[in-house]
Design a protein around this motif. Structure first.
Motif, mmCIF file in Angstrom:
data_model
loop_
_atom_site.group_PDB
_atom_site.id
_atom_site.type_symbol
_atom_site.label_atom_id
_atom_site.label_comp_id
_atom_site.label_asym_id
_atom_site.label_seq_id
_atom_site.Cartn_x
_atom_site.Cartn_y
_atom_site.Cartn_z
ATOM 1 N N SER A 163 0.862 -1.178 0.000
ATOM 2 C CA SER A 163 0.000 0.000 0.000
ATOM 3 C C SER A 163 0.897 1.226 0.000
ATOM 4 O O SER A 163 1.930 1.250 0.673
ATOM 5 C CB SER A 163 -0.897 0.063 1.237
ATOM 6 N N TYR A 164 0.460 2.221 -0.751
ATOM 7 C CA TYR A 164 1.276 3.429 -0.910
ATOM 8 C C TYR A 164 0.580 4.594 -0.209
ATOM 9 O O TYR A 164 -0.646 4.782 -0.360
ATOM 10 C CB TYR A 164 1.474 3.730 -2.393
ATOM 11 N N PHE A 165 1.357 5.363 0.532
ATOM 12 C CA PHE A 165 0.809 6.479 1.307
ATOM 13 C C PHE A 165 1.646 7.735 1.091
ATOM 14 O O PHE A 165 2.845 7.662 0.834
ATOM 15 C CB PHE A 165 0.806 6.134 2.804
ATOM 16 N N ALA A 166 0.961 8.875 1.270
ATOM 17 C CA ALA A 166 1.643 10.160 1.057
ATOM 18 C C ALA A 166 2.682 10.424 2.134
ATOM 19 O O ALA A 166 3.726 11.033 1.863
ATOM 20 C CB ALA A 166 0.613 11.297 1.039
ATOM 21 N N ASP A 167 2.390 10.000 3.363
ATOM 22 C CA ASP A 167 3.292 10.331 4.460
ATOM 23 C C ASP A 167 3.099 9.353 5.617
ATOM 24 O O ASP A 167 2.187 8.530 5.609
ATOM 25 C CB ASP A 167 3.067 11.777 4.918
ATOM 26 N N GLU A 168 3.939 9.471 6.611
ATOM 27 C CA GLU A 168 3.895 8.592 7.784
ATOM 28 C C GLU A 168 2.609 8.788 8.587
ATOM 29 O O GLU A 168 2.083 7.836 9.166
ATOM 30 C CB GLU A 168 5.107 8.884 8.686
ATOM 31 N N ALA A 169 2.111 10.025 8.635
ATOM 32 C CA ALA A 169 0.888 10.289 9.407
ATOM 33 C C ALA A 169 -0.286 9.493 8.835
ATOM 34 O O ALA A 169 -1.109 8.958 9.584
ATOM 35 C CB ALA A 169 0.583 11.788 9.406
ATOM 36 N N SER A 170 -0.374 9.388 7.519
ATOM 37 C CA SER A 170 -1.463 8.614 6.895
ATOM 38 C C SER A 170 -1.333 7.136 7.224
ATOM 39 O O SER A 170 -2.332 6.441 7.400
ATOM 40 C CB SER A 170 -1.440 8.772 5.377
ATOM 41 N N ILE A 171 -0.108 6.640 7.295
ATOM 42 C CA ILE A 171 0.115 5.233 7.640
ATOM 43 C C ILE A 171 -0.350 4.978 9.068
ATOM 44 O O ILE A 171 -1.045 4.002 9.346
ATOM 45 C CB ILE A 171 1.608 4.854 7.481
ATOM 46 N N ARG A 172 0.026 5.871 9.977
ATOM 47 C CA ARG A 172 -0.381 5.699 11.377
ATOM 48 C C ARG A 172 -1.899 5.757 11.522
ATOM 49 O O ARG A 172 -2.483 4.974 12.276
ATOM 50 C CB ARG A 172 0.270 6.787 12.249
ATOM 51 N N ALA A 173 -2.549 6.672 10.790
ATOM 52 C CA ALA A 173 -4.011 6.790 10.876
ATOM 53 C C ALA A 173 -4.687 5.516 10.383
ATOM 54 O O ALA A 173 -5.652 5.029 10.984
ATOM 55 C CB ALA A 173 -4.479 8.000 10.067
ATOM 56 N N TRP A 174 -4.189 4.951 9.305
ATOM 57 C CA TRP A 174 -4.757 3.703 8.775
ATOM 58 C C TRP A 174 -4.550 2.547 9.755
ATOM 59 O O TRP A 174 -5.453 1.742 9.973
ATOM 60 C CB TRP A 174 -4.149 3.400 7.406
ATOM 61 N N LYS A 175 -3.398 2.485 10.369
ATOM 62 C CA LYS A 175 -3.137 1.432 11.350
ATOM 63 C C LYS A 175 -4.136 1.476 12.512
ATOM 64 O O LYS A 175 -4.468 0.440 13.080
ATOM 65 C CB LYS A 175 -1.696 1.572 11.884
ATOM 66 N N GLN A 176 -4.636 2.671 12.826
ATOM 67 C CA GLN A 176 -5.555 2.839 13.962
ATOM 68 C C GLN A 176 -7.025 2.858 13.545
ATOM 69 O O GLN A 176 -7.896 3.011 14.416
ATOM 70 C CB GLN A 176 -5.220 4.142 14.707
ATOM 71 N N GLU A 177 -7.316 2.718 12.262
ATOM 72 C CA GLU A 177 -8.718 2.747 11.808
ATOM 73 C C GLU A 177 -9.477 1.590 12.462
ATOM 74 O O GLU A 177 -8.971 0.462 12.543
ATOM 75 C CB GLU A 177 -8.747 2.644 10.277
ATOM 76 N N ALA A 178 -10.703 1.871 12.924
ATOM 77 C CA ALA A 178 -11.423 0.914 13.779
ATOM 78 C C ALA A 178 -11.635 -0.452 13.111
ATOM 79 O O ALA A 178 -11.342 -1.502 13.700
ATOM 80 C CB ALA A 178 -12.759 1.513 14.204
ATOM 81 N N ARG A 179 -12.143 -0.454 11.875
ATOM 82 C CA ARG A 179 -12.391 -1.744 11.220
ATOM 83 C C ARG A 179 -11.082 -2.459 10.892
ATOM 84 O O ARG A 179 -10.988 -3.680 10.888
ATOM 85 C CB ARG A 179 -13.222 -1.526 9.944
ATOM 86 N N HIS A 180 -10.054 -1.661 10.625
ATOM 87 C CA HIS A 180 -8.742 -2.239 10.351
ATOM 88 C C HIS A 180 -8.150 -2.878 11.612
ATOM 89 O O HIS A 180 -7.479 -3.914 11.545
ATOM 90 C CB HIS A 180 -7.810 -1.156 9.789
#
Lengths: 112, 112
Positions: free
Chosen positions: B63-80
């Motif tokens: 998966s490709y992300f713009a920045d580290e903050a987006s990666i951290r947010a996805w890691k914490q997404e509730a369904r994820h």
């Protein structure tokens, strides 16, 4: 080493991410892919590689290298140059190559 | 966009390389994998994703992300978070996650 996984050191190191769509038919692909996968891992500076291809012909191979110089040397390896040419001519309808610096890594599910 | 490939911008951006070995049996995996693959790509900062799994059960998803903050947010997404827990409990016998900064990229075979 766990089968299919590269045993990489602590970051930083480099990842070469090669995503490709195969054309129909073999045309010598499978034999060359096996040879190149093994040859890459014997290159100086190569830390290992991982590869998967689904039934739709889309594949991802990630090779790990200690540094940029090792990546450049592998790109210029004589047998690899032949494989690259055949890849463009016969085996891939499209591919994307991305060179990335691995900054952090972890594994699971055991030991988390 | 070419089917199966992520349409990523000029580097730099980030790649999250997830290599995994599936356990035997589905146990709800396929449905969740499809849901997560689509959900990830709707996350803010996600630039796309690519995935392949071979008949031996070894798979690679990048998966490709713009920045580290987006990666951290996805890691914490509730369904994820639910999917991550089930992944550890049921679906994967082993996995490796590597976060890398893409420094250069090119594609082929057309236009080289």
């Amino acid at each position: 080493m766990i089968h299919g996984f590269a045993t990489t050191p602590q970051p930083p190191y480099y990842a070469v991410i090669f995503t490709s769509q195969r054309t129909d038919g073999d045309h010598g692909y499978e034999a060359m892919a096996t040879t190149m996968f093994e040859l890459a891992q014997r290159q100086p500076g190569c830390l290992g590689a991982e590869s998967a291809r689904g039934p739709d012909g889309l594949g991802i191979t990630v090779s790990y290298f200690a540094d940029e110089a090792s990546i450049r040397a592998w790109k210029q390896e004589a047998r690899h140059l032949v494989a690259q040419r055949l890849g463009k001519e016969r085996w891939y309808s499209h591919y994307e190559m991305r060179v990335a610096k691995v900054e952090r890594a972890y594994c699971g599910p055991e030991g988390r």
